[in-house]
Motif scaffolding. Structure first.
Motif, PDB file in Angstrom:
ATOM      1  N   TRP A 231       0.866  -1.158   0.042  1.00 56.00           N
ATOM      2  CA  TRP A 231       0.076  -0.058  -0.138  1.00 56.00           C
ATOM      3  C   TRP A 231       0.853   1.172  -0.010  1.00 56.00           C
ATOM      4  O   TRP A 231       0.401   2.289   0.276  1.00 56.00           O
ATOM      5  CB  TRP A 231      -1.040   0.022   1.177  1.00 56.00           C
ATOM      6  N   GLY A 232       2.196   1.053  -0.006  1.00 51.58           N
ATOM      7  CA  GLY A 232       2.835   2.232  -0.429  1.00 51.58           C
ATOM      8  C   GLY A 232       3.688   2.962   0.864  1.00 51.58           C
ATOM      9  O   GLY A 232       4.243   3.931   0.845  1.00 51.58           O
ATOM     10  N   GLU A 233       3.553   2.135   2.007  1.00 52.73           N
ATOM     11  CA  GLU A 233       4.329   2.644   3.236  1.00 52.73           C
ATOM     12  C   GLU A 233       5.857   2.006   3.409  1.00 52.73           C
ATOM     13  O   GLU A 233       6.087   1.106   2.658  1.00 52.73           O
ATOM     14  CB  GLU A 233       3.289   2.220   4.515  1.00 52.73           C
ATOM     15  N   GLU A 234       6.401   2.736   4.197  1.00 54.61           N
ATOM     16  CA  GLU A 234       8.120   2.309   4.273  1.00 54.61           C
ATOM     17  C   GLU A 234       8.229   1.951   5.648  1.00 54.61           C
ATOM     18  O   GLU A 234       7.647   2.541   6.944  1.00 54.61           O
ATOM     19  CB  GLU A 234       8.565   3.616   3.999  1.00 54.61           C
ATOM     20  N   ILE A 235       8.965   0.977   5.987  1.00 52.90           N
ATOM     21  CA  ILE A 235       9.585   0.534   7.186  1.00 52.90           C
ATOM     22  C   ILE A 235      11.206   0.514   7.020  1.00 52.90           C
ATOM     23  O   ILE A 235      11.577  -0.077   6.301  1.00 52.90           O
ATOM     24  CB  ILE A 235       9.022  -0.754   7.659  1.00 52.90           C
ATOM     25  N   ALA A 236      11.999   1.077   7.831  1.00 52.65           N
ATOM     26  CA  ALA A 236      13.338   1.428   7.755  1.00 52.65           C
ATOM     27  C   ALA A 236      13.865   1.245   9.058  1.00 52.65           C
ATOM     28  O   ALA A 236      13.659   1.720  10.054  1.00 52.65           O
ATOM     29  CB  ALA A 236      13.823   2.619   6.822  1.00 52.65           C
ATOM     30  N   SER A 237      15.554   1.210   9.088  1.00 49.11           N
ATOM     31  CA  SER A 237      16.191   1.008  10.070  1.00 49.11           C
ATOM     32  C   SER A 237      16.649   2.390  10.561  1.00 49.11           C
ATOM     33  O   SER A 237      16.958   3.257   9.660  1.00 49.11           O
ATOM     34  CB  SER A 237      17.229   0.023  10.089  1.00 49.11           C
ATOM     35  N   THR A 238      17.106   2.502  11.889  1.00 47.45           N
ATOM     36  CA  THR A 238      18.179   3.583  12.188  1.00 47.45           C
ATOM     37  C   THR A 238      19.426   2.978  12.931  1.00 47.45           C
ATOM     38  O   THR A 238      19.301   2.176  13.739  1.00 47.45           O
ATOM     39  CB  THR A 238      17.408   4.688  12.635  1.00 47.45           C
ATOM     40  N   GLN A 239      20.612   3.594  12.551  1.00 48.51           N
ATOM     41  CA  GLN A 239      21.732   3.263  13.257  1.00 48.51           C
ATOM     42  C   GLN A 239      21.868   3.998  14.843  1.00 48.51           C
ATOM     43  O   GLN A 239      22.750   3.816  15.648  1.00 48.51           O
ATOM     44  CB  GLN A 239      22.857   3.528  12.661  1.00 48.51           C
ATOM     45  N   ALA A 240      20.919   5.206  14.894  1.00 48.61           N
ATOM     46  CA  ALA A 240      20.873   6.011  16.004  1.00 48.61           C
ATOM     47  C   ALA A 240      20.459   5.392  17.224  1.00 48.61           C
ATOM     48  O   ALA A 240      20.677   5.928  18.529  1.00 48.61           O
ATOM     49  CB  ALA A 240      20.383   7.297  15.618  1.00 48.61           C
ATOM     50  N   ILE A 241      19.746   4.321  17.122  1.00 48.52           N
ATOM     51  CA  ILE A 241      18.963   3.979  18.539  1.00 48.52           C
ATOM     52  C   ILE A 241      19.527   2.264  18.353  1.00 48.52           C
ATOM     53  O   ILE A 241      19.460   1.433  17.523  1.00 48.52           O
ATOM     54  CB  ILE A 241      17.538   3.789  18.370  1.00 48.52           C
ATOM     55  N   LYS A 242      20.009   1.874  19.539  1.00 47.09           N
ATOM     56  CA  LYS A 242      20.428   0.555  19.656  1.00 47.09           C
ATOM     57  C   LYS A 242      19.637   0.045  20.955  1.00 47.09           C
ATOM     58  O   LYS A 242      19.800   0.610  22.031  1.00 47.09           O
ATOM     59  CB  LYS A 242      21.923   0.465  19.522  1.00 47.09           C
ATOM     60  N   LEU A 243      19.219  -1.272  20.885  1.00 44.56           N
ATOM     61  CA  LEU A 243      18.541  -1.916  22.028  1.00 44.56           C
ATOM     62  C   LEU A 243      19.480  -3.192  22.342  1.00 44.56           C
ATOM     63  O   LEU A 243      20.008  -3.713  21.500  1.00 44.56           O
ATOM     64  CB  LEU A 243      17.156  -2.369  21.922  1.00 44.56           C
ATOM     65  N   SER A 244      18.963  -3.840  23.359  1.00 42.36           N
ATOM     66  CA  SER A 244      19.735  -5.086  23.919  1.00 42.36           C
ATOM     67  C   SER A 244      18.806  -5.993  24.495  1.00 42.36           C
ATOM     68  O   SER A 244      18.050  -5.490  25.406  1.00 42.36           O
ATOM     69  CB  SER A 244      21.262  -4.989  24.430  1.00 42.36           C
TER      70      SER A 244
END
Length: 340
Positions: A231-244
């Motif tokens: 439907w034209g939406e986007e899911i992308a990552s960021t290097q600025a947030i890190k979890l563990s």
């Protein structure tokens, strides 16, 4: 078979709320906490969320009794504890939290995750805003934030980066998924691994949220991911947030059962022609073979899915095969870390 939802949160489960009357900040970002169980230190966990400066925190509590709620709600008045009367699926829990919040962004986390890097809620939200230059270049852009969902880098309890980026591929004529570890800013993913990410609430609701009639969280994620991309939406990552993760990695159950069959009819079976999608009758014999069910029950499922596709036909931008074929061309080759 339950009816495929056509609007966000058509039915809400029974629940009550405790606390959450005080706003902690005004960043535009709240946190949604999913509880996986285990004996994690809840007081220190909410202290960390308080330091991060989220506007509100919504904690989804199962139907089991919690003897620490009075103390926690008194110590953290910005936390809203949602007490469910009966178990619900993870996707339904996220939908419920989104309906309870008014913040434009919400960060879905599990109680066994810790934030290693992020810069606080205010900085996280700022990074997702379109800049004035970007808006000037795209005057038709009506959204405030960049995308449907932004996913962080996640490490396991051995501090190794988890392959959280999911990509669709065509393998021997069938649409499959492969995973890889994020290596650069803005890498695209089919869906947010484990549901973890910062969601644009308006886009999420407009998309319809998670399909609560799919009881498997794996297939809920797959359904949301395919639907968002189709439907034209986007899911992308960021290097600025890190979890563990503090504990063991969650195991995904990708068993092909009823949830898969509904996912298939909604996402893989439709065909895109011109400016709309439809679920052609020629797909029915193949669906009967795939499902292994009786022809009459299969027809009921197929007819309902066909109606859902027809209702949403103009929201599709392509079909699943086209999406899988073009993924590498648009976003680069995927170094596979697994296949499903």
């Amino acid at each position: 078979m339950n009816t495929i939802p056509t609007i966000f949160n058509e039915t809400l489960p029974s629940y009550t709320c405790v606390g959450g009357n005080e706003r902690r900040a005004s960043t535009g970002l709240s946190a949604v906490i999913l509880n996986r169980g285990g004996r994690y230190a809840r007081f220190s966990f909410f202290e960390e969320l308080e330091k991060a400066g989220f506007d509100y925190v919504v904690s989804l509590e199962g139907p089991q009794k919690r003897y620490d709620l009075e103390g926690l709600s008194g110590a953290f008045p910005f936390v809203r504890f949602i007490l469910l009367q009966a178990p619900i699926s993870t996707g339904e829990a996220i939908n419920l939290a989104a309906s309870e919040l008014s913040s434009p962004l919400f960060f879905v986390l599990w109680n066994d995750l810790r934030i290693l890097r992020g810069g606080g809620a205010s900085r996280m939200a700022e990074r997702l805003l379109f800049s004035s230059e970007e808006l000037a270049r795209n005057p038709d852009e009506k959204n405030t934030y960049r995308r449907l969902c932004t996913v962080p880098v996640i490490q396991d309890n051995r501090f190794e980066t988890v392959p959280t980026l999911i990509a669709p591929v065509l393998i021997r004529g069938s649409v499959k998924t492969v995973s890889s570890a994020p290596a650069k800013e803005g890498s695209h993913s089919l869906y947010p691994f484990d549901g973890v990410g910062i969601y644009d609430r308006e886009r999420f609701i407009r998309l319809g949220g998670f399909d609560g009639t799919l009881k498997s969280f794996h297939w809920q994620l797959m359904d949301l991911g395919f639907r968002s991309r189709l439907w034209g939406e986007e899911i992308a990552s960021t290097q600025a947030i890190k979890l563990s993760y503090e504990g063991a990695m969650p195991a995904a159950d990708s068993t092909a059962e009823e949830s898969y069959r509904r996912f298939y009819l909604k996402n893989l079976a439709p065909v895109f022609r011109g400016d709309y999608a439809n679920l052609p009758l020629r797909r029915f014999p193949g669906y009967v073979r795939r499902s292994g069910g009786g022809i009459f029950s299969c027809w009921d499922d197929f007819k309902e899915a066909r109606g859902w596709v027809k209702t949403n036909r103009f929201r599709f931008r392509c079909d699943a095969r086209t999406m899988a074929n073009s993924w590498a061309e648009l976003f680069g080759p995927t170094e596979t870390g697994g296949e499903s």
